[in-house]
Enzyme design. Structure first.
Site, PDB file in Angstrom:
ATOM      1  N   HIS A  69       0.854  -1.124  -0.110  1.00 35.43           N
ATOM      2  CA  HIS A  69       0.008  -0.034  -0.146  1.00 35.43           C
ATOM      3  C   HIS A  69       0.688   1.250  -0.007  1.00 35.43           C
ATOM      4  O   HIS A  69       0.752   2.142  -0.733  1.00 35.43           O
ATOM      5  CB  HIS A  69      -1.001   0.051   1.145  1.00 35.43           C
ATOM      6  CG  HIS A  69      -1.748   1.192   1.484  1.00 35.43           C
ATOM      7  ND1 HIS A  69      -1.579   2.287   1.980  1.00 35.43           N
ATOM      8  CD2 HIS A  69      -2.983   1.703   0.782  1.00 35.43           C
ATOM      9  CE1 HIS A  69      -2.600   2.972   2.222  1.00 35.43           C
ATOM     10  NE2 HIS A  69      -3.311   2.691   1.317  1.00 35.43           N
ATOM     11  N   HIS A  70       1.960   1.413   0.784  1.00 36.88           N
ATOM     12  CA  HIS A  70       3.038   2.160   0.890  1.00 36.88           C
ATOM     13  C   HIS A  70       4.254   1.942   1.254  1.00 36.88           C
ATOM     14  O   HIS A  70       4.182   0.763   1.999  1.00 36.88           O
ATOM     15  CB  HIS A  70       2.530   3.485   1.442  1.00 36.88           C
ATOM     16  CG  HIS A  70       2.644   3.717   3.022  1.00 36.88           C
ATOM     17  ND1 HIS A  70       1.650   3.584   3.960  1.00 36.88           N
ATOM     18  CD2 HIS A  70       3.591   3.375   3.773  1.00 36.88           C
ATOM     19  CE1 HIS A  70       1.968   3.511   5.121  1.00 36.88           C
ATOM     20  NE2 HIS A  70       3.508   3.577   4.958  1.00 36.88           N
ATOM     21  N   HIS A 147       4.051  -1.276   3.940  1.00 38.39           N
ATOM     22  CA  HIS A 147       2.714  -1.418   4.674  1.00 38.39           C
ATOM     23  C   HIS A 147       1.872  -2.539   3.645  1.00 38.39           C
ATOM     24  O   HIS A 147       1.501  -2.043   2.376  1.00 38.39           O
ATOM     25  CB  HIS A 147       2.031   0.054   4.546  1.00 38.39           C
ATOM     26  CG  HIS A 147       0.416  -0.412   4.831  1.00 38.39           C
ATOM     27  ND1 HIS A 147      -0.626   0.763   4.923  1.00 38.39           N
ATOM     28  CD2 HIS A 147      -0.253  -1.238   5.500  1.00 38.39           C
ATOM     29  CE1 HIS A 147      -1.498   0.593   5.333  1.00 38.39           C
ATOM     30  NE2 HIS A 147      -1.699  -0.853   5.661  1.00 38.39           N
ATOM     31  N   HIS A 214       0.560  13.892   5.382  1.00 41.47           N
ATOM     32  CA  HIS A 214       0.032  12.794   6.176  1.00 41.47           C
ATOM     33  C   HIS A 214      -1.050  13.022   7.023  1.00 41.47           C
ATOM     34  O   HIS A 214      -0.862  13.830   7.917  1.00 41.47           O
ATOM     35  CB  HIS A 214       1.183  11.886   6.709  1.00 41.47           C
ATOM     36  CG  HIS A 214       0.823  10.663   7.389  1.00 41.47           C
ATOM     37  ND1 HIS A 214       0.222   9.558   6.812  1.00 41.47           N
ATOM     38  CD2 HIS A 214       0.827  10.478   8.741  1.00 41.47           C
ATOM     39  CE1 HIS A 214       0.130   8.742   7.711  1.00 41.47           C
ATOM     40  NE2 HIS A 214       0.385   9.247   9.013  1.00 41.47           N
ATOM     41  N   HIS A 216      -4.601  10.491   8.556  1.00 38.30           N
ATOM     42  CA  HIS A 216      -5.410   9.219   8.557  1.00 38.30           C
ATOM     43  C   HIS A 216      -6.729   9.497   7.648  1.00 38.30           C
ATOM     44  O   HIS A 216      -6.614  10.620   6.875  1.00 38.30           O
ATOM     45  CB  HIS A 216      -5.574   8.524   9.853  1.00 38.30           C
ATOM     46  CG  HIS A 216      -4.369   8.345  10.795  1.00 38.30           C
ATOM     47  ND1 HIS A 216      -4.342   7.981  11.934  1.00 38.30           N
ATOM     48  CD2 HIS A 216      -3.221   8.126  10.178  1.00 38.30           C
ATOM     49  CE1 HIS A 216      -3.020   7.588  12.168  1.00 38.30           C
ATOM     50  NE2 HIS A 216      -2.193   7.821  11.096  1.00 38.30           N
ATOM     51  N   MET A 289      -3.707  12.163  12.545  1.00 35.13           N
ATOM     52  CA  MET A 289      -2.366  12.782  12.530  1.00 35.13           C
ATOM     53  C   MET A 289      -2.660  13.852  11.528  1.00 35.13           C
ATOM     54  O   MET A 289      -3.400  13.837  10.596  1.00 35.13           O
ATOM     55  CB  MET A 289      -1.261  11.554  11.917  1.00 35.13           C
ATOM     56  CG  MET A 289      -0.818  10.699  13.028  1.00 35.13           C
ATOM     57  SD  MET A 289       0.803  10.452  12.551  1.00 35.13           S
ATOM     58  CE  MET A 289       1.107   9.419  14.049  1.00 35.13           C
TER      59      MET A 289
END
Ligand SMILES: *[C@@H]1O[C@H](CO)[C@@H](O)[C@H](O)[C@H]1NC(C)=O
Ligand SMILES: *[C@@H]1O[C@H](CO)[C@@H](O)[C@H](O)[C@H]1NC(C)=O
Ligand SMILES: *[C@@H]1O[C@H](CO)[C@@H](O)[C@H](O)[C@H]1NC(C)=O
Length: 334
Positions: A69-70, A147, A214, A216, A289
């Site tokens: 995913h990252h 991830h 960044h 969520h 975040m």
């Protein structure tokens, strides 16, 4: 015939490189790990030789969005673990991982040097720019975090990672990363702004070239500015604006104008709390975040000692309450 042409060309390109800079490649890949559950973050380290200086100049991802995913590449003074692979979820959950021990990516001196998401292309730093790692750098280790969204079948392992482009030749421009972020709480069913601002106090000229946001799931927009304060009033220059639900990688900045001592770096996240309960900034998957990373270079100099700019966030801190006495605060544009 074809072969001869190829050899001649290869020789020619080697000579070209020798007269410019010699770039080597290090394959920094996961050591055939088995992602044994969904939503898993795994980390693997490399130790940089403490006897030499190296400059990272480019990053070529070796992954596809179907598996990873990252990926994030951290520079660390000390790695989070001494094992070859560990569970390094940012969003810590309390369940014990039976396969891998849990630790953060870095134990100390953490900074993000590269981020990849959703089939993003390679990142090559601007000409003459490199991240110094090794002997004269606080970066003694690199840690690769991947991830994995989904559990792998029993017989499948993964070696996603990054081909690091580096040189031992000294680069005149060193890269650095500055991280802006907030604490705070987003009230239920509310659109909230989370803001931070800090004055640059070191006498260095920093040249911004890329930024990454960044949050969520509640993040709607993250914006970065540089504020120049003088008698006429504050002039806010946009550094970058991004929807954090888009791939969270480094994008070019909107303004590359050099940032100097006494300039203020500022970031704002717009968060939309669609829940019936308050959500706070924190490290679990129930938390949020608000982060903006600014990548820059400095000429014949080391990066800023100042690496972070964090505020308390709402309800205690907004730009209009900042120590810097900020004026001409930009309106929210979504
Ligand atoms: C990553 O690199 C290895 C070796 O260079 C290769 O075998 C593998 O297929 C690559 N994986 C992806 C996802 O590109
Ligand atoms: C790794 O090993 C070194 C040397 O034995 C030790 O000092 C350090 O604390 C260890 N790090 C972790 C995260 O356990
Ligand atoms: C917040 O979320 C609600 C519900 O999805 C939506 O109707 C509203 O437009 C969003 N507001 C912003 C500023 O994104």
């Amino acid at each position: 015939m074809d072969k001869i042409v190829f050899v001649a060309f290869a020789t020619f390109s080697c000579i070209l490189f020798a007269s410019a800079i010699e770039i080597d490649t290090y394959d920094f890949l996961m050591p055939n790990v088995w992602p044994h559950k969904d939503e898993l973050y795994l980390c693997t380290p490399i130790r940089i030789s403490p006897h030499s200086n190296y400059y990272l100049v480019g990053f070529e991802p070796n992954a596809t969005m179907h598996t990873a995913h990252h990926m994030l590449l951290y520079g660390c003074s000390e790695p989070g673990s001494n094992e070859s692979v560990w569970n390094c979820g940012e969003m810590q959950t309390n369940d014990i991982d039976a396969l891998y021990n849990t630790a953060s990516p870095c134990r100390s001196g953490s900074q993000v040097v590269y981020a990849w998401a959703r089939d993003a292309p390679s990142l090559h730093l601007p000409k003459d720019v490199g991240f110094l790692i090794g002997k004269d750098s606080p970066i003694k280790y690199l840690v690769l975090q991947v991830h994995y969204m989904h559990r792998f079948p029993e017989d499948k392992t993964d070696n996603s990672g990054v081909f690091l482009k580096y040189t031992k030749q000294s680069m005149p421009r060193q890269a650095g990363v500055f991280l802006l972020g907030t604490g705070g709480v987003i009230p239920p069913r509310k659109v909230e702004r989370m803001e931070t601002a800090c004055t640059i106090t070191e006498s260095k000229v920093i040249h911004p070239f890329a930024f990454r946001t960044h949050t969520h799931s509640l993040g709607v927009q993250v914006t970065g500015y540089v504020v120049r304060q003088d008698e006429v009033g504050d002039v806010w220059t946009l550094l970058g604006r991004k929807d954090p639900q888009l791939p969270q990688m480094f994008y070019p900045v909107a303004s590359t104008r050099p940032i100097e001592r006494d300039d203020v770096l500022a970031a704002r996240c717009i968060m939309n709390n669609t829940h019936d309960y308050a959500v706070k900034i924190g490290a679990t998957n129930k938390d949020e975040m608000c982060n903006l990373y600014l990548m820059y270079w400095v000429e014949n100099d080391s990066p800023l000692k100042q690496k972070y700019c964090f505020s308390a966030g709402p309800p205690h801190y907004y730009w209009n309450r900042a120590r810097e006495n900020l004026v001409n605060i930009p309106a929210i544009e979504i």
